[in-house]
Design an enzyme around this catalytic site. Structure first.
Site, PDB file in Angstrom:
ATOM      1  N   GLU A 348      16.244  43.046  45.256  1.00 35.15           N
ATOM      2  CA  GLU A 348      17.069  42.009  44.631  1.00 35.15           C
ATOM      3  C   GLU A 348      18.390  42.548  44.063  1.00 35.15           C
ATOM      4  OE1 GLU A 348      13.754  38.815  43.212  1.00 35.15           O
ATOM      5  OE2 GLU A 348      13.838  40.657  42.067  1.00 35.15           O
TER       6      GLU A 348
HETATM    7  C1  ACM Z   1      10.103  42.098  43.666  1.00 36.25           C
HETATM    8  O1  ACM Z   1       9.178  41.259  43.552  1.00 36.25           O
HETATM    9  N1  ACM Z   1      11.322  41.826  43.230  1.00 36.25           N
HETATM   10  C2  ACM Z   1       9.868  43.398  44.288  1.00 36.25           C
END
Ligand code: ACM
Length: 542
Positions: A348
């Site tokens: 992310e």
């Molecule tokens: C994640 O769930 N951002 C690895």
């Protein structure tokens, strides 16, 4: 923590009595006590979680009595350590002395033996055998870790009341025969997010004990995120003292001193688990950016963050100090990490351009290998030239696009190893169904069957089977702040992921598994572990 008091305890025992001897039928609370024969029937050999490789029932089996001794080899510190651990489990509930001894004599011994005989070596670094006969119970392995796993099997072969911490009624019989067991995968783990909410050392140890019960061998600690930095770093002290000073929703947060962290690592090692520390980069870094203005591209430190958004923070990819920072952190973390792996995150990174992400990973991965550790990252690493030996942790789900999957599959074909954590299967923070009060649901609801009913060997189509190192069940804590809440989300899904990692593919059978899983419930009661009473599982009581 592990104890149950008063009426709950008594009720639990009665229910356990009712449950013994029934396999799949649900028994309701308050039903008449079962016969003495049913109460004293031992757990059928091999009826444990995770399912063992090979089970040969036969013979009368062993009974632990007041005369039983735990026999270890003279001068063998590993056997003695595991022997004391086993005695520590058995003594409070049986009320027996159970001396750990290297002396011969008497009858009725539990023999713990580490030996390099071929039958043990054939079962690898973590395998073991349990041989239960009238005169002795032998647990033997090539390694102390295997011996420890064998002890976990023996725990589950005994009545659930063995897990209570006050004297209980026996008998303490173990069905006769032989179990030969070894894991399918070398990597069987869970991640605990201690950043969104901080969990003190005792809570982490409690979770380690739960993982050990199901023969998991990796504890991945998510030590940093936007909401908190949780490990003391001497060269950048404000990371912990300021960056660790809050958590989701506000509140004091916290961090581990190096001594506390070493204590966690040692405790995990004593239970067969390796700790994999994660410092999430280049995104999920607000706590670090708030602690040191110079890490920000504009030189201005943002405020601490206590919300639950993702994707808004990034280390400054074009500043040299960023890599000095990562180098210092990795160096200090590597020194605390006897295991071979440091996790650098990479998920992310929505505030980092793809080009910058690739640049960043190109500079950071060598900082990990320089300190003798191998690189682990979330699967976005697959798109940023993973270095040889790197492990990508796949956290996609059924709706993850083909291009993203292809990138991971291609990396695997080129030698990158994979740990599988599909979000809609293995994420322990996800709601079971629409009524679950805790947890998130961005990948959908994850009921117990969905969590268990997939095959790590064929899950990512096109990835070579031998690229898969194993499985990991992440427990994110945006909505979780107490051990009871962790219990509720981990149980009963955690044992299922453990079984996927340990048991042979041929043993995979939801219909049979749900019955074995149901039989674990009295153990959780005895251990004080709360759990979600999924309607998909035939619990011995409701
Ligand atoms: C994640 O769930 N951002 C690895």
């Amino acid at each position: 923590m592990r104890q149950h008091h008063g009426t709950a305890c008594v009720l639990g025992s009665l229910l356990l009595i009712a449950a013994a001897g029934t396999s799949s039928s649900a028994t309701t609370a308050g039903s008449a006590p079962a016969s003495a024969a049913a109460r004293t029937a031992p757990v059928p050999l091999g009826r444990v979680v995770p399912a063992p490789l090979a089970v040969e029932p036969g013979g009368p089996g062993f009974e632990i009595t007041a005369k039983t001794r735990i026999r270890v080899g003279s001068g063998n510190a590993d056997e003695r350590r595991v022997g004391e651990y086993l005695a520590g489990i058995l003594r409070p509930s049986t009320g027996y002395r159970l001396p750990v001894t290297d002396r011969d004599g008497g009858d009725g011994i539990i023999r713990l033996r580490i030996s390099a005989e071929p039958a043990n070596k054939a079962l690898g670094d973590e395998g073991y055998r349990v041989i239960s006969t009238r005169g002795s119970l032998t647990i033997t392995s090539w390694t102390s870790t295997g011996l420890f796993h064998g002890v976990q099997t023996v725990r589950q072969q005994l009545p659930a009341a063995v897990e209570r911490r006050t004297p209980q009624r026996g008998p303490w019989r173990i069905a006769g025969g032989t179990i030969r067991d070894m894991p399918r995968y070398a990597y069987r783990g869970s991640m605990l997010d201690v950043s969104r909410h901080f969990f003190p050392v005792d809570h982490v140890k409690r979770y380690i004990d739960q993982l050990a019960l199901y023969k998991m061998n990796k504890l991945h600690l998510h030590l940093s995120d936007d909401q908190g930095w949780r490990i003391a770093i001497d060269s950048w002290p404000r990371l912990a003292t300021y960056g660790g000073s809050t958590q989701v929703g506000g509140g004091p947060g916290g961090y581990y001193t190096k001594d506390q962290y070493k204590d966690i690592v040692a405790y995990a090692a004593s239970r067969g688990l390796q700790v994999i520390p994660e410092i999430d980069t280049p995104g999920h870094t607000n706590a670090a950016l708030a602690s040191y203005a110079e890490l920000n591209c504009d030189g201005v430190a943002p405020p601490l963050y206590t919300g639950t958004e993702v994707g808004f923070s990034s280390l400054c990819v074009n500043k040299d100090i960023t890599y000095d920072f990562v180098d210092d952190v990795v160096r200090e973390l590597a020194a605390l990490t006897p295991g071979g792996t440091v996790h650098i995150g990479g998920d992310e990174a929505h505030s980092t351009s793809h080009e910058d992400f690739v640049t960043f990973m190109g500079k950071v991965q060598p900082l990990v290998t320089k300190y003798g550790k191998s690189v682990m990252g979330w699967h976005q690493l697959a798109g940023a030239h993973p270095v040889p030996g790197a492990v990508a942790q796949y956290w996609g789900y059924d709706r993850t696009g083909q291009a993203e999957r292809d990138q991971v599959v291609n990396a695997a074909r080129n030698g990158t190893k994979l740990v599988l954590s599909p979000a809609d299967r293995s994420y322990l923070d996800h709601k079971y169904d629409k009524d679950t009060k805790l947890g998130l649901s961005w990948a959908g609801y994850v009921e117990v069957q969905r969590s268990y009913d997939w095959d790590p060997g064929t899950y990512l189509k096109g990835a070579p089977a031998d690229a898969v190192l194993g499985v990991e069940a992440p427990l994110w804590t945006e909505t979780l702040s107490t051990p009871a809440q962790l219990d509720y989300m981990a149980f009963p899904r955690l044992p299922g992921i453990a079984e996927l990692g340990w048991s042979p593919a041929a043993a995979h059978d939801w219909g049979k598994y749900r019955t074995r899983l149901a039989e674990q419930a009295p153990r959780w009661d005895a251990l004080g572990i709360g759990y979600y009473k999924s309607p998909q599982v035939p619990w011995p009581y409701r």
